[in-house]
Design an enzyme around this catalytic site. Structure first.
Site, PDB file in Angstrom:
ATOM      1  N   ARG A  31       0.864  -1.342   0.041  1.00  0.00           N
ATOM      2  CA  ARG A  31       0.099   0.091  -0.002  1.00  0.00           C
ATOM      3  C   ARG A  31       0.834   1.428  -0.207  1.00  0.00           C
ATOM      4  O   ARG A  31       0.311   2.346  -0.292  1.00  0.00           O
ATOM      5  CB  ARG A  31      -0.933   0.047   1.174  1.00  0.00           C
ATOM      6  CG  ARG A  31      -1.966  -0.866   0.946  1.00  0.00           C
ATOM      7  CD  ARG A  31      -2.905  -1.205   2.358  1.00  0.00           C
ATOM      8  NE  ARG A  31      -2.208  -1.981   3.305  1.00  0.00           N
ATOM      9  CZ  ARG A  31      -2.478  -2.395   4.402  1.00  0.00           C
ATOM     10  NH1 ARG A  31      -3.879  -2.199   4.590  1.00  0.00           N
ATOM     11  NH2 ARG A  31      -1.984  -3.379   5.290  1.00  0.00           N
ATOM     12  N   ARG A  40      -5.032  -2.354  -6.792  1.00  0.00           N
ATOM     13  CA  ARG A  40      -5.799  -3.157  -5.982  1.00  0.00           C
ATOM     14  C   ARG A  40      -7.404  -2.425  -6.228  1.00  0.00           C
ATOM     15  O   ARG A  40      -8.135  -3.126  -6.059  1.00  0.00           O
ATOM     16  CB  ARG A  40      -5.366  -2.587  -4.496  1.00  0.00           C
ATOM     17  CG  ARG A  40      -5.997  -3.511  -3.413  1.00  0.00           C
ATOM     18  CD  ARG A  40      -5.569  -2.948  -2.080  1.00  0.00           C
ATOM     19  NE  ARG A  40      -5.980  -3.594  -0.986  1.00  0.00           N
ATOM     20  CZ  ARG A  40      -7.544  -3.302  -0.534  1.00  0.00           C
ATOM     21  NH1 ARG A  40      -8.161  -2.600  -1.055  1.00  0.00           N
ATOM     22  NH2 ARG A  40      -7.701  -3.726   0.560  1.00  0.00           N
TER      23      ARG A  40
HETATM   24  O1  CP3 Z   1       5.937  -9.276   0.974  1.00  0.00           O
HETATM   25  C1  CP3 Z   1       5.242  -8.986  -0.003  1.00  0.00           C
HETATM   26  O2  CP3 Z   1       5.440  -8.092  -0.711  1.00  0.00           O
HETATM   27  C2  CP3 Z   1       4.731 -10.195  -0.523  1.00  0.00           C
HETATM   28  C3  CP3 Z   1       3.241 -10.386  -0.142  1.00  0.00           C
HETATM   29  C4  CP3 Z   1       2.962 -10.661   1.285  1.00  0.00           C
HETATM   30  C5  CP3 Z   1       1.581 -10.151   1.655  1.00  0.00           C
HETATM   31  N1  CP3 Z   1       1.330 -10.732   2.974  1.00  0.00           N
HETATM   32  C6  CP3 Z   1       0.633  -9.278   1.035  1.00  0.00           C
HETATM   33  C7  CP3 Z   1      -0.268  -8.700   1.864  1.00  0.00           C
HETATM   34  C8  CP3 Z   1       3.318 -11.498   2.201  1.00  0.00           C
HETATM   35  C9  CP3 Z   1       4.869 -12.294   1.911  1.00  0.00           C
HETATM   36  C10 CP3 Z   1       2.225 -11.467   3.296  1.00  0.00           C
HETATM   37  C11 CP3 Z   1       2.612 -12.255   4.300  1.00  0.00           C
HETATM   38  C12 CP3 Z   1       1.551 -12.431   5.512  1.00  0.00           C
HETATM   39  N2  CP3 Z   1       0.302 -12.428   5.571  1.00  0.00           N
HETATM   40  C13 CP3 Z   1       1.786 -12.555   7.087  1.00  0.00           C
HETATM   41  C14 CP3 Z   1       3.431 -12.763   7.546  1.00  0.00           C
HETATM   42  C15 CP3 Z   1       3.990 -11.329   7.450  1.00  0.00           C
HETATM   43  C16 CP3 Z   1       5.052 -11.277   8.315  1.00  0.00           C
HETATM   44  O3  CP3 Z   1       5.864 -10.387   7.832  1.00  0.00           O
HETATM   45  O4  CP3 Z   1       5.400 -11.760   9.178  1.00  0.00           O
HETATM   46  C17 CP3 Z   1       0.788 -12.361   7.682  1.00  0.00           C
HETATM   47  C18 CP3 Z   1       0.699 -12.461   9.388  1.00  0.00           C
HETATM   48  C19 CP3 Z   1      -0.342 -12.283   6.576  1.00  0.00           C
HETATM   49  C20 CP3 Z   1      -1.748 -12.176   7.216  1.00  0.00           C
HETATM   50  C21 CP3 Z   1      -2.209 -10.775   6.903  1.00  0.00           C
HETATM   51  N3  CP3 Z   1      -2.611 -10.285   5.282  1.00  0.00           N
HETATM   52  C22 CP3 Z   1      -2.515  -9.611   7.519  1.00  0.00           C
HETATM   53  C23 CP3 Z   1      -2.258  -9.647   9.220  1.00  0.00           C
HETATM   54  C24 CP3 Z   1      -2.938  -8.512   6.452  1.00  0.00           C
HETATM   55  C25 CP3 Z   1      -3.334  -7.057   6.955  1.00  0.00           C
HETATM   56  C26 CP3 Z   1      -4.804  -6.779   7.065  1.00  0.00           C
HETATM   57  C27 CP3 Z   1      -4.837  -5.117   6.998  1.00  0.00           C
HETATM   58  O5  CP3 Z   1      -6.027  -4.954   6.652  1.00  0.00           O
HETATM   59  O6  CP3 Z   1      -3.982  -4.592   7.039  1.00  0.00           O
HETATM   60  C28 CP3 Z   1      -2.763  -8.978   5.440  1.00  0.00           C
HETATM   61  C29 CP3 Z   1      -3.093  -8.357   4.082  1.00  0.00           C
HETATM   62  C30 CP3 Z   1      -2.164  -7.983   3.175  1.00  0.00           C
HETATM   63  N4  CP3 Z   1      -1.026  -9.001   2.780  1.00  0.00           N
HETATM   64  C31 CP3 Z   1      -1.560  -6.879   2.424  1.00  0.00           C
HETATM   65  C32 CP3 Z   1      -0.708  -7.186   1.547  1.00  0.00           C
HETATM   66  C33 CP3 Z   1      -0.228  -6.135   0.647  1.00  0.00           C
HETATM   67  C34 CP3 Z   1      -2.531  -5.348   2.653  1.00  0.00           C
HETATM   68  C35 CP3 Z   1      -3.850  -5.997   2.051  1.00  0.00           C
HETATM   69  C36 CP3 Z   1      -4.481  -4.765   1.352  1.00  0.00           C
HETATM   70  O7  CP3 Z   1      -3.928  -4.157   0.258  1.00  0.00           O
HETATM   71  O8  CP3 Z   1      -5.392  -3.987   1.960  1.00  0.00           O
END
Ligand code: CP3
Length: 354
Positions: A31, A40
């Site tokens: 983001r 997105r």
């Molecule tokens: O690193 C990268 O660029 C690759 C993509 C990636 C995403 N999530 C994209 C994402 C990776 C590797 C993850 C892993 C992930 N997802 C983890 C482990 C992360 C770590 O660093 O330890 C976890 C715990 C998740 C679960 C998850 N997904 C959460 C808690 C959230 C946040 C929700 C929120 O509303 O903030 C996500 C969503 C997410 N995953 C986003 C992205 C870019 C944001 C989504 C959006 O566009 O709104």
């Protein structure tokens, strides 16, 4: 042998000589980039973005067009695996992930399938293939999964959690059932990562985001042993390629020696850990990835440059270091500050490889 134009990242993970320290950034497609927000919006939702291989490919490549990163990371999410196991994933706007059918009972665990990655997670494999095609060998592609423990926390809690009451309740009150859940999840994770390798991923990373929530003994029993089981099941020699593997436990600084004995090629470090001390503790067993405090990126470019220098100096001379943040970049960071970090790594790191 590699057909990659830039394989610094793979060489550093295998502790082979490099001319400079390679870098990428956790959550590099995300983001903080206006072009990500535009794609997105076009997709409609985060999950629609994840499940559309063309759009997932587009956002994977966006940070590479802006910055001199040395690796791409598949755009997806760790929660796709439990979703494919039938839990019903959704992201409520501003509330984080939620599962419609969390795992709470023995019957719930017994019912969980081990998904076939080329069927239920076909959209991820299609994204990997499409990204590989469109990268044209510019840089390696990282595949990833959540660790069995971290996935289990979401599966039992039904979403994010502050103190992990439900999953720890299951672990303390029904440890045998917890082991059954972790065993199934580990099988699903291994199959998922092997399918990503077969589809073209050049390296794989396991995110153990919540391992640090456990006591020492519970970390070894419920998190690390399953991460190790995943590692043992990975096809790290595939089609003439060596696939390096990375294990990241947030809060894992206490357990680096044990983590270094699991067979992963590299450990991801959070920013609380001193990278120089970490290097001494793990010796020659593994490479290290990390670990600038992500909040540093709010600071002015001159401060960012100084802090990059500290991390490079902390690791010191020689190969075996991949520069990264200690956790993911935050959504409101100024993209120009990321450029300052990238430039600093490119300019300051050759000194450590002479
Ligand atoms: O690193 C990268 O660029 C690759 C993509 C990636 C995403 N999530 C994209 C994402 C990776 C590797 C993850 C892993 C992930 N997802 C983890 C482990 C992360 C770590 O660093 O330890 C976890 C715990 C998740 C679960 C998850 N997904 C959460 C808690 C959230 C946040 C929700 C929120 O509303 O903030 C996500 C969503 C997410 N995953 C986003 C992205 C870019 C944001 C989504 C959006 O566009 O709104």
């Amino acid at each position: 042998m590699t057909s990659l134009q830039n394989d610094l990242f793979l060489r550093a993970l295998l502790k082979q000589p490099v001319e400079r320290t390679p870098l990428w950034m956790m959550r590099q497609a995300g983001r903080y980039l206006p072009e990500y927000r535009a794609t997105r919006a076009k997709a409609g939702s985060f999950m629609q973005l994840c499940t559309n291989p063309e759009l997932a490919c587009e956002v994977t490549l966006q940070p590479l067009d802006r910055y001199r990163f040395d690796a791409a990371i598949l755009f997806s999410d760790i929660l796709t695996v439990p979703d494919a196991m039938g839990l019903g994933l959704s992201f409520a706007e501003g509330e984080g992930p939620q599962f419609a059918r969390p795992v709470r009972s023995a019957a719930d665990v017994a019912r969980l399938p081990i998904p076939d990655p080329e069927t239920e997670l076909r959209y991820v494999m299609d994204a990997v293939r499409l990204i590989k095609t469109n990268l044209h060998g510019r840089v390696p592609l990282i595949g990833f999964s959540g660790s069995p423990w971290t996935l289990a926390t979401y599966m039992v809690e039904g979403g994010g959690s502050k103190n992990f009451q439900k999953v720890k309740g299951l672990m303390f009150e029904q440890p045998a059932l917890m082991h059954q859940l972790l065993d199934k999840t580990a099988q699903a994770v291994a199959a998922y990562l092997n399918a990503q390798i077969a589809a073209g991923a050049d390296a794989v990373m396991v995110f153990d985001t919540w391992g640090g929530a456990l006591s020492h003994a519970d970390y070894l029993e419920f998190s690390l042993s399953y991460a190790q089981r995943v590692r043992q099941a990975l096809n790290t020699q595939y089609d003439g390629r060596t696939i390096p593997t990375i294990l990241f436990t947030k809060g894992g600084g206490l357990w680096l020696e044990a983590m270094a004995d699991t067979g992963y090629d590299a450990l991801g470090l959070d920013w609380q850990t001193d990278i120089g001390q970490a290097r001494i503790r793990v010796g020659d067993k593994v490479a290290l990835q990390g670990n600038m405090d992500p909040l540093t990126l709010y600071a002015p470019p001159a401060v960012i440059r100084e802090k990059v220098g500290k991390v490079l100096q902390g690791y010191g001379q020689g190969s075996g270091h991949v520069f990264n943040l200690g956790h993911g970049i935050l959504p409101d960071i100024d993209p120009a500050h990321v450029a300052a970090m990238v430039d600093a790594v490119h300019e300051l790191s050759p000194h450590y490889h002479r």
